[in-house]
Design an enzyme around this catalytic site. Structure first.
Site, PDB file in Angstrom:
ATOM      1  CB  CYS A 132    -116.347-105.810  64.270  1.00  0.00           C
ATOM      2  SG  CYS A 132    -116.917-107.400  63.697  1.00  0.00           S
ATOM      3  NE  ARG A 175    -112.292-103.314  68.057  1.00  0.00           N
ATOM      4  CZ  ARG A 175    -112.970-103.211  69.218  1.00  0.00           C
ATOM      5  NH1 ARG A 175    -112.395-102.610  70.247  1.00  0.00           N
ATOM      6  NH2 ARG A 175    -114.163-103.689  69.358  1.00  0.00           N
ATOM      7  CD1 TRP A 194    -111.367-111.628  64.659  1.00  0.00           C
ATOM      8  CD2 TRP A 194    -113.125-112.114  65.946  1.00  0.00           C
ATOM      9  NE1 TRP A 194    -111.027-112.703  65.446  1.00  0.00           N
ATOM     10  CE2 TRP A 194    -112.071-113.025  66.237  1.00  0.00           C
ATOM     11  CE3 TRP A 194    -114.310-112.234  66.634  1.00  0.00           C
ATOM     12  CZ2 TRP A 194    -112.191-114.041  67.193  1.00  0.00           C
ATOM     13  CZ3 TRP A 194    -114.430-113.230  67.594  1.00  0.00           C
ATOM     14  CH2 TRP A 194    -113.387-114.130  67.863  1.00  0.00           C
ATOM     15  CG  ASN A 252    -118.047-105.058  67.514  1.00  0.00           C
ATOM     16  OD1 ASN A 252    -117.972-106.278  67.340  1.00  0.00           O
ATOM     17  ND2 ASN A 252    -117.429-104.454  68.516  1.00  0.00           N
ATOM     18  N   GLY A 253    -120.929-106.969  66.938  1.00  0.00           N
ATOM     19  CA  GLY A 253    -121.777-107.659  67.908  1.00  0.00           C
ATOM     20  C   GLY A 253    -122.440-108.863  67.237  1.00  0.00           C
ATOM     21  CD  GLU A 291    -100.743-114.412  81.823  1.00  0.00           C
ATOM     22  OE1 GLU A 291    -101.841-115.004  81.832  1.00  0.00           O
ATOM     23  OE2 GLU A 291    -100.453-113.513  81.009  1.00  0.00           O
ATOM     24  CE  LYS A 314     -99.829-112.900  77.658  1.00  0.00           C
ATOM     25  NZ  LYS A 314    -100.946-113.208  78.410  1.00  0.00           N
ATOM     26  CD  GLU A 369    -102.343-114.822  74.668  1.00  0.00           C
ATOM     27  OE1 GLU A 369    -103.417-114.536  74.168  1.00  0.00           O
ATOM     28  OE2 GLU A 369    -101.962-114.393  75.753  1.00  0.00           O
ATOM     29  CG  HIS A 377    -102.143-136.161  91.479  1.00  0.00           C
ATOM     30  ND1 HIS A 377    -102.527-137.136  92.368  1.00  0.00           N
ATOM     31  CD2 HIS A 377    -101.457-135.254  92.209  1.00  0.00           C
ATOM     32  CE1 HIS A 377    -102.115-136.829  93.588  1.00  0.00           C
ATOM     33  NE2 HIS A 377    -101.469-135.678  93.526  1.00  0.00           N
ATOM     34  CE  LYS A 388    -105.425-106.025  74.658  1.00  0.00           C
ATOM     35  NZ  LYS A 388    -104.399-106.787  75.402  1.00  0.00           N
TER      36      LYS A 388
END
Ligand code: AGP
Length: 614
Positions: free
Chosen positions: A2, A27, A75, A101-102, A487, A491, A494, A510, A609
């Site tokens: 948020c 965000r 969010w 926010n939370g 990584e 990338k 996402e 394996h 974010k």
């Protein structure tokens, strides 16, 4: 996460709040709302979806002659992303509103108690409970009501409150969710926001609110107090060096591409002033660890999430190789719940771009409680982790707006290599010759990347036409490059939504090699380093099964051409710098494929974010 923006001052409030919310869009959010006070009434607009939907319904109210108000981008955590669940939320009277926010963890029991007292709720959110609880505790004194309310709630919050009964004042308060205050240059306006970019169009003078503090914001004053004692607290005003332009796209199509190209500067800014260009000697005064502390450390925990965890995985190789200290790397959400064996000879290092990631924050709080000294590697000045750790090593990457972390990651690697040299030199286990060698390698890598970025981008652009429509992707690497395979996969997945996995190259036999067929693309990181032959063997095994190989290798390595035509050649650098250099093509590949697929590169679906909830 948020986004909150609040303002009290001489400007018309709605344009200020909307501009601030736009700077927080990165965000991630799924609904939005604003509220302002006019003629003793709170006027609220809320909508599902993007800010453009909100602007459409605000219409001419944008010029309302009001000078105090709040805004919020939500969010969703509790309740679907609908207009009814969008903030601000009101109490029964409609004269008091809250943005938040939370997560209020005990909101359900509080709501039932309030319902029993006659409160009626119109949303599924935990935030609405706050509005009604303040109302229940309000007896003419808003501050007292808020303090009592926040004493009753469990969980994380950054809130803004506006009450028609106190028409000149916004109240801000926080616990475990970020909130920063702003004072405009001539001291006539006060701002609150979830993050610095929202303030930059108006002021660079900021005050960081800390956990269990609240603030009263009016047109001419911004004062901070303790929630516990109610006492006023003198706070430092920090001048932010970032300007609004830095947080803009600077002509690039996306923040992510801009930030990929900012990496040479981010690395240079992170190391400059901390390493002697001749001797390679490292000094990081703010790290909060003495030479004696270093010699006393017998184990290091590296704790992080996502991309920052990949940086930690690379650092493990460096620290054990050059400082001779055993390193354990943990994903923060696992670290905080496992039985930790910690004492004062353990150093815990968190790695975080935002400095607000809930799991990482919880991890360092636990480590601290168990007696460990804590250092954080962080990119945001004044973020919670930097104020709770014993020491901080800032990555000076500047604001990272793209949800997919790029420049913060390579800056983290640069900072972690500095940290490695710092440890090894303080322990006396790195010779002056080795310090010089490693120092030169680190100082030189930014220039190599700066020169090669446009070349790699062009090569990647030509290469992706036959890969962008793939449904799956594998990334493989060994040693220092294994985390870069992880990584690269992160990338790609996402921002392009392609299912991508990273593996240690030696792990293929394996299980994962069962996935190889003529449809499967595999990107292999195969620099001419100590494990080169081993990776080449793995690559040959893939070729034998018709896997579609992309190789990232060392310039001049002709053998690669006998394996595939899709090769990205990179300059030979010190092998300890390969993780930084080999990240670049992985980032550009993800960016090129995602844009070719028409994905929202800067705000990928479902992602935020900064993950300030667990
Ligand atoms: C990075 O591309 C991801 N968006 C994500 O994994 C991120 O690295 C992670 O959430 C940790 O964030 P932090 O570095 O701010 O703690």
């Amino acid at each position: 996460m948020c986004g909150i923006v609040g303002y009290a001052g001489p400007r018309r409030v709605i344009p200020v709040v909307l501009e601030g919310l736009k700077r927080l869009e990165y965000r991630g959010y799924d609904s939005a709302g604003v509220v302002y006070l006019q003629d003793g009434k709170l006027i609220k607009y809320r909508c599902q979806g993007k800010l453009s939907n909100l602007e459409a319904i605000i219409d001419e109210a944008i010029m309302a002659p009001s000078h105090i108000g709040l805004g919020h981008t939500r969010w969703a955590t509790h309740g679907a992303p609908t207009t009814e669940n969008a903030h601000p939320h009101s109490d029964c009277t409609g004269d008091l509103v809250v943005v938040h926010n939370g997560i209020i963890e005990n909101y359900h029991s509080l709501r039932e108690e309030l319902r029993a007292k006659g409160h009626r709720f119109t949303s599924e959110t935990d935030t609405e409970v706050l509005a009604h609880l303040i109302e229940e505790n309000l007896d003419g004194d808003l501050v007292a009501a808020i303090r009592k309310t926040l004493d009753l709630v469990e969980g994380s919050y950054a809130i803004g409150v506006l009450w028609a009964g106190m028409p000149d004042t916004l109240v801000a308060a926080r616990n475990q969710s970020p909130l920063v205050l702003g004072i405009d240059e001539n001291g006539q306006g006060s701002f609150m926001a979830s993050d610095i970019p929202a303030l930059l169009p108006f002021t660079k003078q900021v005050i960081f609110l800390e956990d269990r503090e609240f603030a009263l914001l009016t047109a001419g004053d911004c004062s901070v107090y303790s929630l516990l004692s109610g006492e006023k607290i003198e706070k430092k005003v920090t001048t932010i060096e970032w300007n609004a332009a830095m947080a803009e796209k600077a002509g690039f199509k996306h923040f992510m591409l801009k930030e990929i190209f900012e990496q040479p500067q981010a690395i240079t800014n992170t190391i400059s002033g901390r390493i002697n260009p001749e001797s390679g000697e490292v000094d990081i005064p703010e790290i909060g660890i003495t030479d004696e502390d270093v010699r006393y450390i017998e184990r290091i925990f590296l704790v992080a999430c996502g991309t920052s965890w990949h940086a930690a995985l690379v650092a493990k190789y460096w620290i054990e190789k050059y400082a001779g200290i055993p390193v354990e790397v943990d994903i923060a959400s696992e670290f905080r719940y496992r039985r930790l064996i910690v004492n004062d000879r353990v150093l815990t290092v968190s790695i975080s771009q935002s400095g607000e990631t809930a799991d990482t924050l919880a991890g360092i709080r636990l480590a601290k409680k168990l007696g460990s000294k804590v250092v954080t590697i962080c990119n945001v000045v004044g973020s919670t982790m930097t104020r709770e750790a014993h020491g901080t090593v800032y990555t000076h990457a500047g604001p990272e707006i793209g949800v997919a972390s790029t420049k913060a990651f390579t800056a983290q690697l640069a900072a972690l290599f500095l940290f490695t040299l710092f440890l090894g030199q303080r322990k006396g286990v790195i010779s002056p010759e080795k310090s010089r060698e490693l120092g030169q390698a680190l100082i030189g890598i930014a220039e190599v990347i700066k020169e090669k970025l446009p070349v790699i981008q062009t090569q990647i652009q030509q290469l992706i036409e036959s890969f962008y429509s793939c449904r799956d992707f594998l990334f493989i690497g060994r040693g220092l490059n294994f985390p870069i395979a992880l990584e690269g996969a992160l990338k790609l997945k996402e921002i392009s939504y392609i299912h991508a996995e990273g593996y240690a190259a030696g792990e293929l036999k394996h299980g994962p090699i069962a996935l190889i067929d003529k449809e499967m693309p595999i990107l292999a990181l195969v620099p001419q380093d100590a494990v080169y032959q081993k990776v080449i063997s793995n690559v040959e095994e893939i070729k034998a099964r018709q896997g579609r190989l992309i190789l990232i290798g060392t310039e001049g390595d002709q053998h690669l051409k006998t394996i595939t035509d899709d090769i990205i050649y990179l300059p030979a650098v010190h092998e300890d710098m390969n993780p930084i250099l080999y990240t670049i093509p992985a980032q550009l590949l993800a960016y090129a494929i995602a844009t070719r697929r028409g994905c929202d590169v800067d705000q990928p679906r479902n992602l935020a974010k900064c993950v300030t909830v667990e």
